[in-house]
Design an enzyme around this catalytic site. Sequence first.
Site, PDB file in Angstrom:
ATOM      1  N   ASP A   1      -1.413 -42.632  -7.299  1.00  0.00           N
ATOM      2  CA  ASP A   1      -0.024 -42.241  -7.924  1.00  0.00           C
ATOM      3  C   ASP A   1      -0.146 -40.750  -8.137  1.00  0.00           C
ATOM      4  O   ASP A   1      -1.390 -40.141  -8.428  1.00  0.00           O
ATOM      5  CB  ASP A   1      -0.092 -43.248  -9.240  1.00  0.00           C
TER       6      ASP A   1
ATOM      7  N   ASP B   1       2.662 -38.865 -10.959  1.00  0.00           N
ATOM      8  CA  ASP B   1       2.906 -38.584 -12.487  1.00  0.00           C
ATOM      9  C   ASP B   1       2.555 -39.566 -13.222  1.00  0.00           C
ATOM     10  O   ASP B   1       2.401 -40.698 -13.096  1.00  0.00           O
ATOM     11  CB  ASP B   1       4.334 -38.729 -12.406  1.00  0.00           C
TER      12      ASP B   1
ATOM     13  N   LYS C   1       6.715 -49.147  -4.699  1.00  0.00           N
ATOM     14  CA  LYS C   1       5.872 -49.867  -5.189  1.00  0.00           C
ATOM     15  C   LYS C   1       6.574 -50.508  -6.728  1.00  0.00           C
ATOM     16  O   LYS C   1       7.670 -49.962  -7.009  1.00  0.00           O
ATOM     17  CB  LYS C   1       4.673 -48.738  -6.207  1.00  0.00           C
TER      18      LYS C   1
ATOM     19  N   ASP D   1      -1.484 -45.062 -13.168  1.00  0.00           N
ATOM     20  CA  ASP D   1      -1.139 -45.160 -14.751  1.00  0.00           C
ATOM     21  C   ASP D   1      -0.367 -46.445 -15.008  1.00  0.00           C
ATOM     22  O   ASP D   1      -0.198 -46.581 -16.321  1.00  0.00           O
ATOM     23  CB  ASP D   1      -0.873 -43.811 -15.208  1.00  0.00           C
TER      24      ASP D   1
END
Length: 254
Positions: free
Chosen positions: A9, A11, A181, A206
């Site tokens: 990922d 951000d 996702k 995250d």
Amino acid sequence: MRYNGYLVDLDGTIYRGKEIIPAGKRFVETLQKKDIPFLFVTNNTTKTPEDVVQRLKNEFEIRVEPEEVYTATLATIDYMRDAKRGSSFYAIGESGLIQLILQAGFTWNEKDPDYVVVGLDSEVTYDKLTTATLAIQQGALFIGTNPDKNIPTERGLVPGAGSLIALLETSTQQRAVYIGKPEAIIMEKALEQIELTKQEVLMVGDNYETDIQSGIRNGLDSLLVLSGFTTKEVVPHLPIKPTYIVDSLDEWTF
């Protein structure tokens, strides 16, 4: 455990808004140094892979190739090609979505498109929503680029693509085909892109609801890094735990 490749990922994992996460930068540099294949997998449809590459280079001094970035837009185009429902589309979205679909050979059609694609659009209007609603009601295949209801910003949680898709699901009484996702479509296409199997790859992110659920739902091991969306306080209450949890990507050993 050693993995042959990584789906990563952006951000909250590599950077946070406009700030670099130093451990994330070191993580990418280690992958490059060890010549381990990786692919940034992002639900962001407002930017092209080339835009993402330029931003990583200019703002964070991370140097990657466009082929190492796989967006929900690219997954959407791959899905449209596989669906073979026709060649025309209408979209609610920004240039990172619309221009790439046009470049892929699909034609713009506001009257009776084969596909209606809905992504994040900061300039959405009632007229756009009406056009999309009528086209879906007339039989266009309804595609939602990603289910993200909100986007974290310095102002707080603002509406994401999922909020616009939900509005159209209400107005059409139809559920969209979701691409990004944690859905299977983007993960299967990302594995094709990186040319590895589920067993060979680790999903890193995250956000438990998108990144980690991508792994859990689709049979990939997952690494949750507590540098962004999902906090340490909620970890004990997660219904299904990630394969690994770290406070910082500096803790990960390859």
